[in-house]
Enzyme design. Structure first.
Site, PDB file in Angstrom:
ATOM      1  N   HIS A   1       0.848  -1.186   0.000  1.00 28.49           N
ATOM      2  CA  HIS A   1       0.000   0.000   0.000  1.00 28.49           C
ATOM      3  C   HIS A   1       0.883   1.235   0.000  1.00 28.49           C
ATOM      4  O   HIS A   1       1.851   1.324   0.762  1.00 28.49           O
ATOM      5  CB  HIS A   1      -0.907  -0.004   1.225  1.00 28.49           C
ATOM      6  CG  HIS A   1      -1.899   1.118   1.241  1.00 28.49           C
ATOM      7  ND1 HIS A   1      -2.919   1.216   0.317  1.00 28.49           N
ATOM      8  CD2 HIS A   1      -2.010   2.195   2.053  1.00 28.49           C
ATOM      9  CE1 HIS A   1      -3.626   2.302   0.582  1.00 28.49           C
ATOM     10  NE2 HIS A   1      -3.092   2.920   1.616  1.00 28.49           N
TER      11      HIS A   1
ATOM     12  N   GLY B   1       1.980   5.460   4.722  1.00 28.00           N
ATOM     13  CA  GLY B   1       1.427   6.109   5.899  1.00 28.00           C
ATOM     14  C   GLY B   1       0.012   5.637   6.157  1.00 28.00           C
ATOM     15  O   GLY B   1      -0.556   4.861   5.378  1.00 28.00           O
TER      16      GLY B   1
ATOM     17  N   ILE C   1      -3.988  10.180   5.501  1.00 24.96           N
ATOM     18  CA  ILE C   1      -2.983  11.151   5.935  1.00 24.96           C
ATOM     19  C   ILE C   1      -2.559  12.094   4.817  1.00 24.96           C
ATOM     20  O   ILE C   1      -1.933  13.125   5.048  1.00 24.96           O
ATOM     21  CB  ILE C   1      -1.753  10.421   6.522  1.00 24.96           C
ATOM     22  CG1 ILE C   1      -0.973  11.366   7.445  1.00 24.96           C
ATOM     23  CG2 ILE C   1      -0.854   9.864   5.402  1.00 24.96           C
ATOM     24  CD1 ILE C   1       0.033  10.682   8.316  1.00 24.96           C
ATOM     25  N   GLY C   2      -2.915  11.745   3.560  1.00 24.99           N
ATOM     26  CA  GLY C   2      -2.632  12.654   2.451  1.00 24.99           C
ATOM     27  C   GLY C   2      -1.561  12.186   1.489  1.00 24.99           C
ATOM     28  O   GLY C   2      -0.891  13.002   0.854  1.00 24.99           O
ATOM     29  N   LYS C   3      -1.410  10.890   1.340  1.00 29.09           N
ATOM     30  CA  LYS C   3      -0.370  10.354   0.440  1.00 29.09           C
ATOM     31  C   LYS C   3      -0.649  10.744  -1.013  1.00 29.09           C
ATOM     32  O   LYS C   3       0.237  11.222  -1.713  1.00 29.09           O
ATOM     33  CB  LYS C   3      -0.304   8.816   0.564  1.00 29.09           C
ATOM     34  CG  LYS C   3       0.085   8.328   1.950  1.00 29.09           C
ATOM     35  CD  LYS C   3       0.205   6.831   2.006  1.00 29.09           C
ATOM     36  CE  LYS C   3      -1.139   6.136   1.819  1.00 29.09           C
ATOM     37  NZ  LYS C   3      -2.070   6.397   2.920  1.00 29.09           N
TER      38      LYS C   3
ATOM     39  N   ASP D   1      -2.010   4.113  -4.553  1.00 26.98           N
ATOM     40  CA  ASP D   1      -2.799   3.240  -3.694  1.00 26.98           C
ATOM     41  C   ASP D   1      -2.195   1.847  -3.550  1.00 26.98           C
ATOM     42  O   ASP D   1      -1.925   1.393  -2.456  1.00 26.98           O
ATOM     43  CB  ASP D   1      -4.254   3.141  -4.191  1.00 26.98           C
ATOM     44  CG  ASP D   1      -5.120   2.388  -3.194  1.00 26.98           C
ATOM     45  OD1 ASP D   1      -5.094   2.753  -2.001  1.00 26.98           O
ATOM     46  OD2 ASP D   1      -5.806   1.435  -3.601  1.00 26.98           O
TER      47      ASP D   1
ATOM     48  N   GLU E   1      -6.374   8.629  -6.948  1.00 27.98           N
ATOM     49  CA  GLU E   1      -7.636   8.948  -6.272  1.00 27.98           C
ATOM     50  C   GLU E   1      -7.427  10.091  -5.288  1.00 27.98           C
ATOM     51  O   GLU E   1      -6.560  10.021  -4.414  1.00 27.98           O
ATOM     52  CB  GLU E   1      -8.166   7.722  -5.516  1.00 27.98           C
ATOM     53  CG  GLU E   1      -9.473   8.005  -4.778  1.00 27.98           C
ATOM     54  CD  GLU E   1      -9.886   6.885  -3.848  1.00 27.98           C
ATOM     55  OE1 GLU E   1     -10.880   7.058  -3.121  1.00 27.98           O
ATOM     56  OE2 GLU E   1      -9.195   5.834  -3.825  1.00 27.98           O
TER      57      GLU E   1
ATOM     58  N   ARG F   1      16.054  15.037  14.765  1.00 27.84           N
ATOM     59  CA  ARG F   1      16.270  16.394  14.249  1.00 27.84           C
ATOM     60  C   ARG F   1      17.576  16.517  13.461  1.00 27.84           C
ATOM     61  O   ARG F   1      17.783  17.489  12.751  1.00 27.84           O
ATOM     62  CB  ARG F   1      16.269  17.399  15.395  1.00 27.84           C
ATOM     63  CG  ARG F   1      14.967  17.393  16.177  1.00 27.84           C
ATOM     64  CD  ARG F   1      14.934  18.454  17.241  1.00 27.84           C
ATOM     65  NE  ARG F   1      15.092  19.791  16.683  1.00 27.84           N
ATOM     66  CZ  ARG F   1      14.580  20.885  17.257  1.00 27.84           C
ATOM     67  NH1 ARG F   1      13.884  20.786  18.355  1.00 27.84           N
ATOM     68  NH2 ARG F   1      14.789  22.070  16.714  1.00 27.84           N
TER      69      ARG F   1
END
Length: 311
Positions: A140, A155, A159-161, A179, A204, A245
């Site tokens: 996926h 993710g 979440i906005g992939k 997808d 999509e 970081r």
């Protein structure tokens, strides 16, 4: 996983000329990516004949066969024509003997021809067949070509992939698959990703639906397959979690039995994830070329501490 490749598919993929072969011959199955160059068989030695492989004839095989008597040549070629022999392929645009034509037509085996050199043709045959016949799994995520680097965006759902991939496409990068990504091993260290046929060029976007990237952005916005070189995992930002970081935490994830470097990017309002992925791709490329900004920072810090201790 494609269990077989039809001879007709090989013809189309490599642009081969069909010298002889009806529809039934072109419908024969190729079940292995190994290629046979029948040198010993031309001498009559068939103990280890790989009859289920594509039989490739280069200038050496053709020249040797030309020195044989016509009856002997016909007999040997007939012995090469087994029930599961997929096809005979001639390189360099060389002439096909009448005996080979006769034997192959008798057994319903296609004779194909290419103008390119034998070694190059063998490489293209092996690469295509091994890629098509390799075991496949699917993962996926969204696979995008970012600056020539195959980046798999993964993710949690929602979440906005896909939205991130769409912004990357708008910024000039290329979509491979959205997808679901079909992956297979090209070799022990190389993983290739491609879209399922039903999802080619499609993406999509929630609220809009399915869009055709090739239609909206042009052929330069899509790509058929790509090596998976970096995994970017998008996760929701949490104020209670400590994030790397300095970039010193080297992580890998195993996909299709291949270890792929992975970075995790926390997502929250105001962060432009597409630009961050672009920078991550450039930074990863720089590391592979020998430059590590984290190591450079640590070296500077060490020098600064040494200078202060001297004073």
């Amino acid at each position: 996983m494609a269990e077989v490749v039809k001879v007709s598919e090989l013809v189309q993929a490599l642009g081969l000329e069909v010298v002889t072969g009806d529809e039934e011959a072109l419908n024969r199955n190729i079940t292995t990516g190994d290629i046979s160059r029948p040198g010993l068989e031309l001498t009559g030695y068939f103990n280890y004949y790989s009859h289920n492989r594509v039989q490739l004839f280069g200038s050496k095989e053709i020249t040797f066969a030309e020195k044989m008597m016509a009856e002997e040549r016909l007999m040997v070629i007939r012995r090469m024509c087994s029930e599961d022999t997929p096809a005979f392929i001639i390189s360099r645009g060389l002439e096909v003997s009448s005996e080979m034509l006769q034997a192959c037509e008798e057994h319903g085996i296609a004779i194909l021809r290419s103008k390119i050199s034998t070694s190059r043709l063998m490489g293209e045959l092996s690469s295509y067949l091994e890629g098509q016949l390799a075991p496949r799994t699917n993962v996926h995520g969204v696979l995008v070509d970012v600056y020539g680097l195959g980046v798999l965006i993964q993710g949690d759902s929602g979440i906005g992939k896909s939205e991130t991939a769409l912004e990357l496409i708008q910024r000039g990068h290329r979509l491979i698959a959205d997808d679901r990504v079909d992956i297979y091993k090209q070799d022990e260290l190389t993983l290739i990703g491609e879209p399922p046929r039903i999802l080619e060029h499609l993406i999509e976007i929630r609220g809009i639906g399915i869009i055709d990237v090739m239609t909206l952005f042009g052929a330069s916005a899509v790509r058929g397959s790509m090596e998976v070189q970096l995994v970017v995992y998008l996760e929701n930002w949490s104020k209670d979690k400590k994030y790397d970081r300095l970039g010193s935490a080297d992580e890998v994830v195993q996909l299709g039995e291949v270890d792929i470097p992975q970075i995790k990017i926390p997502v929250k309002t105001g962060r432009n994830v597409a630009i961050i992925i672009e920078v991550a791709a450039m930074n990863f490329r720089a590391k592979t070329m020998g430059y590590d900004a984290t190591l450079e920072f640590e070296n500077r810090l060490t020098r600064l501490i040494e200078e202060n201790s001297e004073n």
